[in-house]
Design a protein around this motif. Structure first.
Motif, PDB file in Angstrom:
ATOM      1  N   ILE A   1       0.828  -1.212   0.000  1.00 38.94           N
ATOM      2  CA  ILE A   1       0.000   0.000   0.000  1.00 38.94           C
ATOM      3  C   ILE A   1       0.863   1.264   0.000  1.00 38.94           C
ATOM      4  O   ILE A   1       1.913   1.309   0.649  1.00 38.94           O
ATOM      5  CB  ILE A   1      -1.008   0.008   1.176  1.00 38.94           C
ATOM      6  N   PRO A   2       0.445   2.287  -0.769  1.00 37.00           N
ATOM      7  CA  PRO A   2       1.238   3.517  -0.889  1.00 37.00           C
ATOM      8  C   PRO A   2       1.062   4.438   0.323  1.00 37.00           C
ATOM      9  O   PRO A   2       0.253   5.331   0.300  1.00 37.00           O
ATOM     10  CB  PRO A   2       0.715   4.165  -2.170  1.00 37.00           C
ATOM     11  N   ASP A   3       1.854   4.162   1.367  1.00 36.11           N
ATOM     12  CA  ASP A   3       1.774   4.936   2.611  1.00 36.11           C
ATOM     13  C   ASP A   3       2.889   5.969   2.538  1.00 36.11           C
ATOM     14  O   ASP A   3       4.048   5.629   2.599  1.00 36.11           O
ATOM     15  CB  ASP A   3       1.994   3.972   3.791  1.00 36.11           C
ATOM     16  N   GLY A   4       2.527   7.220   2.392  1.00 31.51           N
ATOM     17  CA  GLY A   4       3.590   8.234   2.304  1.00 31.51           C
ATOM     18  C   GLY A   4       3.433   9.029   1.028  1.00 31.51           C
ATOM     19  O   GLY A   4       3.294   8.477  -0.060  1.00 31.51           O
ATOM     20  N   ILE A   5       3.477  10.330   1.208  1.00 33.79           N
ATOM     21  CA  ILE A   5       3.260  11.256   0.102  1.00 33.79           C
ATOM     22  C   ILE A   5       4.346  11.085  -0.977  1.00 33.79           C
ATOM     23  O   ILE A   5       4.099  11.312  -2.158  1.00 33.79           O
ATOM     24  CB  ILE A   5       3.199  12.721   0.649  1.00 33.79           C
ATOM     25  N   GLY A   6       5.531  10.620  -0.581  1.00 34.32           N
ATOM     26  CA  GLY A   6       6.631  10.438  -1.536  1.00 34.32           C
ATOM     27  C   GLY A   6       6.280   9.477  -2.658  1.00 34.32           C
ATOM     28  O   GLY A   6       6.648   9.700  -3.821  1.00 34.32           O
ATOM     29  N   VAL A   7       5.557   8.421  -2.318  1.00 35.92           N
ATOM     30  CA  VAL A   7       5.198   7.429  -3.341  1.00 35.92           C
ATOM     31  C   VAL A   7       4.189   8.038  -4.326  1.00 35.92           C
ATOM     32  O   VAL A   7       4.242   7.780  -5.531  1.00 35.92           O
ATOM     33  CB  VAL A   7       4.632   6.144  -2.678  1.00 35.92           C
ATOM     34  N   ILE A   8       3.297   8.874  -3.807  1.00 35.49           N
ATOM     35  CA  ILE A   8       2.311   9.542  -4.681  1.00 35.49           C
ATOM     36  C   ILE A   8       3.037  10.491  -5.639  1.00 35.49           C
ATOM     37  O   ILE A   8       2.751  10.526  -6.834  1.00 35.49           O
ATOM     38  CB  ILE A   8       1.304  10.375  -3.819  1.00 35.49           C
ATOM     39  N   LEU A   9       4.001  11.237  -5.105  1.00 38.91           N
ATOM     40  CA  LEU A   9       4.762  12.168  -5.952  1.00 38.91           C
ATOM     41  C   LEU A   9       5.536  11.400  -7.023  1.00 38.91           C
ATOM     42  O   LEU A   9       5.571  11.798  -8.188  1.00 38.91           O
ATOM     43  CB  LEU A   9       5.735  13.000  -5.097  1.00 38.91           C
ATOM     44  N   ALA A  10       6.125  10.266  -6.637  1.00 41.12           N
ATOM     45  CA  ALA A  10       6.875   9.454  -7.600  1.00 41.12           C
ATOM     46  C   ALA A  10       5.942   8.985  -8.717  1.00 41.12           C
ATOM     47  O   ALA A  10       6.314   9.025  -9.902  1.00 41.12           O
ATOM     48  CB  ALA A  10       7.510   8.261  -6.886  1.00 41.12           C
ATOM     49  N   SER A  11       4.745   8.566  -8.355  1.00 45.49           N
ATOM     50  CA  SER A  11       3.795   8.085  -9.352  1.00 45.49           C
ATOM     51  C   SER A  11       3.402   9.230 -10.294  1.00 45.49           C
ATOM     52  O   SER A  11       3.305   9.044 -11.516  1.00 45.49           O
ATOM     53  CB  SER A  11       2.567   7.509  -8.643  1.00 45.49           C
ATOM     54  N   LYS A  12       3.215  10.426  -9.744  1.00 39.73           N
ATOM     55  CA  LYS A  12       2.903  11.616 -10.575  1.00 39.73           C
ATOM     56  C   LYS A  12       4.049  11.876 -11.548  1.00 39.73           C
ATOM     57  O   LYS A  12       3.828  12.091 -12.734  1.00 39.73           O
ATOM     58  CB  LYS A  12       2.726  12.845  -9.683  1.00 39.73           C
ATOM     59  N   LEU A  13       5.274  11.853 -11.045  1.00 37.39           N
ATOM     60  CA  LEU A  13       6.448  12.150 -11.876  1.00 37.39           C
ATOM     61  C   LEU A  13       6.586  11.157 -13.021  1.00 37.39           C
ATOM     62  O   LEU A  13       7.063  11.492 -14.100  1.00 37.39           O
ATOM     63  CB  LEU A  13       7.728  12.087 -11.032  1.00 37.39           C
ATOM     64  N   LYS A  14       6.180   9.914 -12.766  1.00 34.97           N
ATOM     65  CA  LYS A  14       6.375   8.858 -13.760  1.00 34.97           C
ATOM     66  C   LYS A  14       5.110   8.546 -14.553  1.00 34.97           C
ATOM     67  O   LYS A  14       5.053   7.548 -15.275  1.00 34.97           O
ATOM     68  CB  LYS A  14       6.857   7.580 -13.052  1.00 34.97           C
ATOM     69  N   GLY A  15       4.077   9.386 -14.386  1.00 33.31           N
ATOM     70  CA  GLY A  15       2.829   9.169 -15.120  1.00 33.31           C
ATOM     71  C   GLY A  15       2.061   7.946 -14.656  1.00 33.31           C
ATOM     72  O   GLY A  15       1.314   7.335 -15.431  1.00 33.31           O
ATOM     73  N   GLY A  16       2.252   7.561 -13.410  1.00 29.35           N
ATOM     74  CA  GLY A  16       1.522   6.415 -12.857  1.00 29.35           C
ATOM     75  C   GLY A  16       0.114   6.801 -12.436  1.00 29.35           C
ATOM     76  O   GLY A  16      -0.313   7.945 -12.638  1.00 29.35           O
ATOM     77  N   SER A  17      -0.604   5.846 -11.856  1.00 22.15           N
ATOM     78  CA  SER A  17      -2.014   6.125 -11.532  1.00 22.15           C
ATOM     79  C   SER A  17      -2.287   6.196 -10.030  1.00 22.15           C
ATOM     80  O   SER A  17      -3.440   6.272  -9.612  1.00 22.15           O
ATOM     81  CB  SER A  17      -2.901   5.055 -12.162  1.00 22.15           C
TER      82      SER A  17
END
Ligand code: UDP
Length: 235
Positions: free
Chosen positions: A62-78
């Protein structure tokens, strides 16, 4: 489909999707292992192949932590919203009442799991807590027997990472429950001994900032975030 950051898988599912997947698997008596992923764990796993394999063995990262969300944004993830370990645990508990499933609390200092149980019983009247055991019991036979005698459907392990994840992977096949989640310091929070950040901080994804204000020595751990984002961008 799972996303992957620096070798570590992350599940894109939200709370509702996770709850339905977990309980469907539980009805089919299939084991599920949930692990919370944050930049600190990913950066550790980058250097540690055994840890990376362990994290990737989980069924749901599970994506716990804002860093993982930012990484997904940077890489065009969902992945666009956090799924925190403690909120996931609380959602699982809430659903356990509706489905008449029982939970076991293993971890934290002596007495804390019982206080966490009282906290859960207040939040979710009717919840079935099959048993508790403190996280300083180290005899694997005693641990396994205590859990299995209680016959819980769900096991929460609060011993800190990665000890709790190693415990789950090494013992899962011999334990009665079918849902296993490593929940870090969550029992301390549910017991009421440690306060979570106010809702406003949580909503803005600034829980890390609140914890930093409370415990300035966490700065070292938190400086990992920019390093993590740079590594993701470079890849
Ligand atoms: N803990 C435990 N057994 C141990 C070491 C730690 O049960 O041998 C507990 C500790 O009392 C605390 C939790 O593990 O409740 C660790 O919380 P922390 O917030 O450090 O975990 P994190 O989520 O940061 O990994």
């Amino acid at each position: 489909m799972k996303e992957n950051y620096l070798g570590v898988d992350v599940s894109p599912l939200n709370y509702d999707e996770l709850i339905s997947a977990l309980y469907k698997r539980l009805e089919e008596q299939q084991n599920s292992f949930i692990v919370a992923i944050n930049p600190e764990k990913i950066m550790k796993a980058k250097q540690d192949e055994e840890l990376r394999t362990l994290l990737n063995r989980a069924d749901f990262q599970i994506p716990d932590g804002i860093g993982v969300i930012l990484a997904s944004k940077l890489k065009g993830g969902s992945i666009n919203s956090r799924v925190t370990g403690i909120d996931m645990m609380m959602r699982i508990c809430e659903e356990s009442v509706k489905r008449n499933k029982s939970v076991f609390l293993f971890g934290a200092k002596p007495g804390i799991a019982e206080e966490a149980q009282a906290g859960l019983e207040k939040l979710y009247p009717g919840i079935r807590v099959a048993g508790t055991l403190n996280g300083y019991e180290k005899d694997p036979d005693v641990i396994r027997q205590t859990i299995n005698d209680a016959k819980p459907d769900i096991l929460f392990v609060a011993m800190g990472s990665p000890a709790q994840e190693y415990f789950i992977v090494n013992n899962m096949s011999e334990l009665h429950p079918h849902i296993f989640q490593g929940v870090g310091g969550s029992f301390d929070v549910l017991s009421g001994r440690i306060k979570r950040a106010p809702q406003a901080f949580q909503r803005l994804g600034l829980e890390w900032f609140y914890r930093l204000l409370k415990e300035p020595k966490r700065i070292k751990r938190q400086l990992i975030l920019p390093k993590f984002l740079i590594s993701v961008l470079k890849k």
